[in-house]
Motif scaffolding. Structure first.
Motif, mmCIF file in Angstrom:
data_model
loop_
_atom_site.group_PDB
_atom_site.id
_atom_site.type_symbol
_atom_site.label_atom_id
_atom_site.label_comp_id
_atom_site.label_asym_id
_atom_site.label_seq_id
_atom_site.Cartn_x
_atom_site.Cartn_y
_atom_site.Cartn_z
ATOM 1 N N GLU A 30 0.831 -1.204 0.000
ATOM 2 C CA GLU A 30 0.000 0.000 0.000
ATOM 3 C C GLU A 30 0.866 1.255 0.000
ATOM 4 O O GLU A 30 1.961 1.269 0.561
ATOM 5 C CB GLU A 30 -0.906 0.021 1.234
ATOM 6 C CG GLU A 30 -2.028 -0.983 1.197
ATOM 7 C CD GLU A 30 -2.948 -0.815 2.382
ATOM 8 O OE1 GLU A 30 -3.442 0.306 2.609
ATOM 9 O OE2 GLU A 30 -3.150 -1.819 3.084
ATOM 10 N N ASN A 31 0.358 2.308 -0.600
ATOM 11 C CA ASN A 31 1.023 3.613 -0.649
ATOM 12 C C ASN A 31 2.426 3.535 -1.256
ATOM 13 O O ASN A 31 3.341 4.224 -0.830
ATOM 14 C CB ASN A 31 1.096 4.246 0.740
ATOM 15 C CG ASN A 31 -0.257 4.616 1.274
ATOM 16 O OD1 ASN A 31 -1.266 4.513 0.581
ATOM 17 N ND2 ASN A 31 -0.305 5.049 2.515
ATOM 18 N N LYS A 32 2.598 2.654 -2.231
ATOM 19 C CA LYS A 32 3.881 2.476 -2.928
ATOM 20 C C LYS A 32 4.986 2.020 -1.980
ATOM 21 O O LYS A 32 6.154 2.330 -2.170
ATOM 22 C CB LYS A 32 4.282 3.755 -3.658
ATOM 23 C CG LYS A 32 3.283 4.160 -4.713
ATOM 24 C CD LYS A 32 3.741 5.367 -5.476
ATOM 25 C CE LYS A 32 2.685 5.732 -6.509
ATOM 26 N NZ LYS A 32 3.046 6.874 -7.294
ATOM 27 N N GLY A 33 4.612 1.271 -0.937
ATOM 28 C CA GLY A 33 5.575 0.743 0.020
ATOM 29 C C GLY A 33 6.066 -0.620 -0.402
ATOM 30 O O GLY A 33 5.960 -1.015 -1.553
ATOM 31 N N GLY A 34 6.607 -1.357 0.569
ATOM 32 C CA GLY A 34 7.031 -2.712 0.265
ATOM 33 C C GLY A 34 8.336 -3.141 0.899
ATOM 34 O O GLY A 34 8.969 -4.059 0.413
ATOM 35 N N PHE A 35 8.767 -2.509 2.021
ATOM 36 C CA PHE A 35 9.982 -3.011 2.652
ATOM 37 C C PHE A 35 9.981 -2.773 4.161
ATOM 38 O O PHE A 35 9.346 -1.853 4.670
ATOM 39 C CB PHE A 35 11.251 -2.403 2.041
ATOM 40 C CG PHE A 35 11.523 -0.980 2.465
ATOM 41 C CD1 PHE A 35 12.252 -0.714 3.617
ATOM 42 C CD2 PHE A 35 11.081 0.084 1.702
ATOM 43 C CE1 PHE A 35 12.518 0.591 4.001
ATOM 44 C CE2 PHE A 35 11.342 1.389 2.077
ATOM 45 C CZ PHE A 35 12.068 1.642 3.236
ATOM 46 N N SER A 36 10.677 -3.637 4.832
ATOM 47 C CA SER A 36 11.016 -3.487 6.242
ATOM 48 C C SER A 36 12.439 -3.991 6.359
ATOM 49 O O SER A 36 12.773 -5.057 5.829
ATOM 50 C CB SER A 36 10.076 -4.299 7.128
ATOM 51 O OG SER A 36 10.371 -4.086 8.493
ATOM 52 N N SER A 37 13.292 -3.247 7.024
ATOM 53 C CA SER A 37 14.703 -3.628 7.089
ATOM 54 C C SER A 37 15.207 -3.582 8.518
ATOM 55 O O SER A 37 14.683 -2.861 9.366
ATOM 56 C CB SER A 37 15.554 -2.708 6.204
ATOM 57 O OG SER A 37 15.510 -1.376 6.679
ATOM 58 N N LEU A 38 16.231 -4.373 8.760
ATOM 59 C CA LEU A 38 16.897 -4.410 10.051
ATOM 60 C C LEU A 38 18.340 -3.994 9.822
ATOM 61 O O LEU A 38 19.019 -4.546 8.954
ATOM 62 C CB LEU A 38 16.832 -5.828 10.638
ATOM 63 C CG LEU A 38 17.485 -6.027 11.992
ATOM 64 C CD1 LEU A 38 16.793 -5.183 13.062
ATOM 65 C CD2 LEU A 38 17.454 -7.501 12.372
#
Length: 127
Positions: free
Chosen positions: A51-59
């Motif tokens: 959603e909202n041109k998102g698509g990542f989570s990083s550590l």
């Protein structure tokens, strides 16, 4: 060559140098979290949303520079979820580029080996 551990969860419980960065920094809806579980294992979990041109989570883990000229690879011991991940490392924290590669996980405990010579430099603008 003697292995050089960068971080060992079982013996080092300090997580202050770890941080989660999600696509929320650019309006996305993904969310991740990181903690040390009761067995002394680092756990990175969350939800990735497109959603909202998102698509990542990083550590991210920040540590002092390590001299790597005598090393040829790095190893990560992990239990993934069967998905593909991107590994990034910088020579200096202030660099505007990272050295990157992708790796797949199987869903079981495994050792991921990444050859340093196979890392590809990539500008921050393209990350």
């Amino acid at each position: 060559m003697k292995p050089l551990p960068v971080y060992t969860f079982e013996t080092n419980k300090n997580t202050l140098q770890w941080s989660v960065i999600d696509d929320a920094v650019m309006g996305g809806k993904s969310s991740g979290s990181f903690f040390i579980n009761e067995n002394g294992k680092g756990v990175f979990e969350g939800t990735v949303s497109l959603e909202n041109k998102g698509g990542f989570s990083s550590l991210r883990y920040q540590f002092a520079t390590i001299e790597t000229t005598s090393y040829t690879k790095l190893k990560i011991v992990l239990k993934g979820d069967g998905k593909r991940y991107k590994f990034r490392v910088k020579a200096k924290q202030t660099d505007r580029h990272s050295y990157t590669t992708y790796f797949n996980t199987s869903g079981a405990w495994e050792t991921i080996e990444i050859a340093l010579e196979k890392l590809t430099p990539l500008s921050e603008e393209l990350l």
